[in-house]
Design an enzyme around this catalytic site. Structure first.
Site, mmCIF file in Angstrom:
data_model
loop_
_atom_site.group_PDB
_atom_site.id
_atom_site.type_symbol
_atom_site.label_atom_id
_atom_site.label_comp_id
_atom_site.label_asym_id
_atom_site.label_seq_id
_atom_site.Cartn_x
_atom_site.Cartn_y
_atom_site.Cartn_z
ATOM 1 N N GLN A 269 0.842 -1.287 -0.154
ATOM 2 C CA GLN A 269 0.013 -0.030 0.085
ATOM 3 C C GLN A 269 0.776 1.188 0.008
ATOM 4 O O GLN A 269 0.544 2.195 -0.744
ATOM 5 C CB GLN A 269 -0.953 0.049 1.266
ATOM 6 C CG GLN A 269 -2.160 0.967 1.054
ATOM 7 C CD GLN A 269 -2.879 0.728 -0.116
ATOM 8 O OE1 GLN A 269 -3.244 -0.404 -0.190
ATOM 9 N NE2 GLN A 269 -3.205 1.543 -0.661
ATOM 10 N N HIS A 272 2.519 3.143 -3.249
ATOM 11 C CA HIS A 272 1.952 3.776 -4.330
ATOM 12 C C HIS A 272 2.182 5.234 -4.175
ATOM 13 O O HIS A 272 2.586 5.656 -5.219
ATOM 14 C CB HIS A 272 0.344 3.821 -3.941
ATOM 15 C CG HIS A 272 -0.456 2.814 -4.552
ATOM 16 N ND1 HIS A 272 -0.491 2.504 -5.783
ATOM 17 C CD2 HIS A 272 -1.168 1.653 -3.694
ATOM 18 C CE1 HIS A 272 -1.262 1.362 -5.942
ATOM 19 N NE2 HIS A 272 -1.502 0.770 -4.708
ATOM 20 N N GLU A 337 -10.690 1.995 2.653
ATOM 21 C CA GLU A 337 -10.773 1.612 1.153
ATOM 22 C C GLU A 337 -10.577 0.099 1.051
ATOM 23 O O GLU A 337 -11.363 -0.595 0.603
ATOM 24 C CB GLU A 337 -9.687 2.598 0.492
ATOM 25 C CG GLU A 337 -9.853 1.958 -1.113
ATOM 26 C CD GLU A 337 -8.613 2.526 -1.754
ATOM 27 O OE1 GLU A 337 -7.345 2.955 -1.091
ATOM 28 O OE2 GLU A 337 -8.544 2.276 -2.834
ATOM 29 N N HIS A 338 -9.518 -0.205 1.751
ATOM 30 C CA HIS A 338 -8.920 -1.782 1.811
ATOM 31 C C HIS A 338 -9.113 -2.248 3.287
ATOM 32 O O HIS A 338 -8.262 -1.632 4.098
ATOM 33 C CB HIS A 338 -7.738 -2.220 1.238
ATOM 34 C CG HIS A 338 -7.419 -1.636 -0.146
ATOM 35 N ND1 HIS A 338 -6.735 -0.343 -0.445
ATOM 36 C CD2 HIS A 338 -7.860 -2.201 -1.350
ATOM 37 C CE1 HIS A 338 -6.910 -0.228 -1.950
ATOM 38 N NE2 HIS A 338 -7.461 -1.254 -2.494
ATOM 39 N N ASP A 371 -6.138 -6.280 -6.249
ATOM 40 C CA ASP A 371 -5.739 -5.191 -7.176
ATOM 41 C C ASP A 371 -5.628 -5.274 -8.674
ATOM 42 O O ASP A 371 -5.895 -4.595 -9.534
ATOM 43 C CB ASP A 371 -4.364 -4.550 -6.790
ATOM 44 C CG ASP A 371 -4.577 -3.685 -5.333
ATOM 45 O OD1 ASP A 371 -5.417 -3.381 -4.904
ATOM 46 O OD2 ASP A 371 -3.472 -3.549 -4.832
ATOM 47 N N HIS A 430 -52.382 20.014 -10.304
ATOM 48 C CA HIS A 430 -52.218 18.436 -9.977
ATOM 49 C C HIS A 430 -53.123 17.936 -9.479
ATOM 50 O O HIS A 430 -53.580 16.770 -9.903
ATOM 51 C CB HIS A 430 -50.996 18.340 -8.729
ATOM 52 C CG HIS A 430 -49.525 18.680 -9.024
ATOM 53 N ND1 HIS A 430 -49.068 19.763 -9.780
ATOM 54 C CD2 HIS A 430 -48.657 17.950 -9.287
ATOM 55 C CE1 HIS A 430 -47.700 19.822 -9.890
ATOM 56 N NE2 HIS A 430 -47.223 18.428 -9.738
#
Lengths: 440, 440
Positions: A269, A272, A337-338, A371, A430
């Site tokens: 991770q 990145h 996220e993960h 991934d 209406h």
């Protein structure tokens, strides 16, 4: 300088029992992708120029910002044959790996397709919902160092499975550099056109359309701050996906997973970029030390050591908690996220995990598998947005239409209720429109 | 002045056979909800103030902008008992109509619930998706003249059906005016708290949280330009629904529906506000004249005649087309919020309708029935956004988490593919994390 710290590890250490735990955790998680006034203004200018001058503006910006010297859009357009060539020319190992990934991603996403439905009430009134694909989707693929073929698969395959008639991809080629793996992935994923443009100008072209670039209905895919700012500005005119922050992982370990495996999961991770976030939680203090030791030992062997060290020092953390309940509370607070549940019985945890983009269960399920090729999408909600948003999916490339067909009897019955409520809102046309359908 | 035009009708007349049809249609449909720099700046100031000073700022803005004089948030908070009272004190007819509508809306939305799923592959690897509700949703309800109890039902019931634990409603009370029908609807829909605040300050309170107002995960509901600008600004920190433009209807008639009915259906759209859009399409020229005659005749009988006249003159249209195919092409080009298929066999048209928020089928299905009580949601994509978005639904209050649990054998096989692709992207820690799970 880096050598001095070769066998050391700089990472935040927290314990839920610390008095300042909440404050420190909050600070660690804080992230705001700010586009300042200058970025906003530059993006506004680019959007207006492309909207007004189309291809001419696109060519100018691409030449200036990507350092190209093209004469017209023809030189910024790749046809299907070029994509096929890129695919056919790949080394067999890469071609097979891409095909394996594409097949698994496609199969998983096939399970996601929502279906149209209708039901008929006793009086003959029919209600339902019809699901249809978008006509045209735009996929933004970053160029340069972050040009990832896996992202092409993950963004384009759901659109293709959804039945989108035309998939348009844009990818900038700074200094003219083109990534053949990216083009090969586009070929496999069913992309129809590729334009080698990027930045806010590419977002503008997709949102407004130009003489060459067709206007799309939705723009997905990650990009830098200019791309994100442009997407936010055109939201409403076209659909967009979530605006992504830096990638993050939260690993929960029960102490029984190999420390070297976990160290590498965290590194995967952190590599990145410097803003990426890798956090490990455990109630086993000795285990946390073992992982720290494994990280310190393995760090000098990493190709992207500098990025990993910077990420871990600023945003990484080892968190000691009391027990499984505290770990669960932290998961739901972080909404990662993960999420890696590196525990003996991960399925038993699921009912209590309320917020996470993707959940990787068991010691063998490295996040890296997800991934690339497990099947589920790797485009996931970041920065706590898993509280309210979902992985990119087939549903992002479809939309629904409500269906209502009243029988004469149904219209008569509903007309009475509608009339009362409409008059309560002072919307008398209406009311009268409904009353026309009331039978005597 | 209005009397002079009592038996006349001012509305745009178009025919697909006209040379300038495309240009005129484009101009008619054009709509851009612009928030100028001044609005942007005022909203930024309000958001920052509420984020920094919480309740104090909320009280100040509410006093100033809604012309109140309250001392603290206690006076801007309504408890569950107050909502129940509002409900119990309604006239029986209104109470029953609201209950009938709420029950039908709830039943329809129950059909929309997505469900979690998992499947197991041959090697024991499990893949799936888990669906969970949001923790907390915020419902924005406009105050003053546009305070619609039906909107409370339509926004809050899907959240309640989704399983949202806490539903927070905000509704401004300009000059202290509170609408008891709105509170009664909140009671029926399962709203947990109501704060009588509005504008950008209410959006800020929901997005950031204050001492009194809990931070929510998603904000839905319509509002003025300040509310829309604030929602766009906080998007990403919280989820938001689509930013709505003026309401519109496209009616397609085969010439066999009563002209008076159709005239009133068009009026029921136009009476919303001057920017609302009502369009009728038919291939029967005589029928179009008959509807025009019915409109001219009925216009003077309308309570909201001035609004309807203004809407029809600027944005309304009667369009003559050649045949059913042209009508279908127009539908898909307009992508209307409301589509009324006032034709003999509407179900036969469905497979060719690609874009519409809600489809009202047959001569008896007045759009007004869907606005209140047919069951489907009346919060629908406007201004052509049905090309890429859906009616508000249960799915807007839930999100998904991907599930991946690799068996040792599965991880080994996937590890090989992931490793090749990760190395192709120069992400070697990803590769090594996957390789650890490859068995010898």
């Amino acid at each position: 300088m880096r050598e001095a710290s070769a066998n050391s590890l700089e990472i935040n250490r927290l314990a839920t029992s610390d008095g300042d735990f909440d404050t420190r955790l909050e600070a660690l998680l804080a992230w705001e992708g700010v586009s300042d006034a200058e970025v906003q203004q530059r993006v506004s200018g680019i959007l207006a120029a492309v909207q007004q001058r189309g291809d001419a503006a696109l060519v100018e910006y691409s030449n200036r910002l990507d350092r190209l010297s093209v004469a017209g859009m023809a030189e910024l357009t790749l046809d299907a044959e070029r994509l096929r060539q890129a695919h056919d020319n790949l080394p067999a190992e890469q071609r097979e790996a891409l095909a394996h990934a594409a097949e698994r991603i496609r199969h998983y996403h096939e399970q996601q397709k929502p279906t149209s439905w209708q039901y008929t009430e006793a009086d003959g009134t029919v209600l339902g919902q019809q699901v249809t694909p978008l006509d045209r989707a735009g996929i933004y693929v970053p160029g340069g160092k972050a040009a990832y073929p896996s992202s092409v698969l993950m963004n384009a395959i759901p659109a293709h499975v959804a039945g989108v008639a035309e998939i348009v991809m844009v990818v900038p080629t700074p200094d003219g550099v083109l990534n053949d793996l990216v083009l090969a992935a586009a070929y496999l994923a069913g992309v129809d056109h590729v334009f080698t443009i990027g930045g806010a100008q590419a977002v503008a072209a997709l949102a407004y359309g130009t003489e060459t670039v067709p206007r799309v209905d939705k723009i997905v895919g990650p990009g830098n701050i200019y791309v994100a700012t442009a997407k936010r500005a055109v939201f409403g005119r076209v659909g967009i996906d979530m605006i992504a922050g830096p990638s993050e992982i939260l690993v929960v370990s029960d102490g029984q997973t190999d420390a070297d495996w976990l160290a590498m999961d965290l590194f995967s991770q952190a590599e990145h970029d410097e803003d990426a976030q890798a956090i490990l939680i455990s109630w086993d203090a000795e285990h946390l030390e073992a992982v720290a030791e494994a990280m310190a030992r393995q760090l000098p062997t990493l190709e992207r050591e500098n990025i990993v060290r910077a990420s871990l020092a600023s945003r990484g953390a080892l968190i000691h908690c009391r027990d499984q309940d505290e770990a669960l509370a932290l998961i739901n607070r972080v909404a990662p996220e993960h999420l890696e549940l590196s525990v003996a019985e991960p399925q038993a945890w699921l009912p209590q995990v309320r917020h996470a983009g993707a959940i990787f269960m068991g010691r063998h399920t490295a996040e890296a598998l997800g991934d690339y090729c497990a099947g589920p999408n790797h485009v996931l909600p970041t920065s706590g947005t898993a509280r309210f948003s979902s992985p990119l999916g087939v549903y992002d490339f479809q939309k629904r239409s409500s269906l209502i067909q009243c029988s004469p009897q149904g219209a008569s019955r509903l007309g009475t209720t509608a009339s009362v409520l409409a008059r309560g809102e002072s919307l008398t046309a209406h009311a009268r429109s409904a009353e026309y359908r009331i039978r005597d």
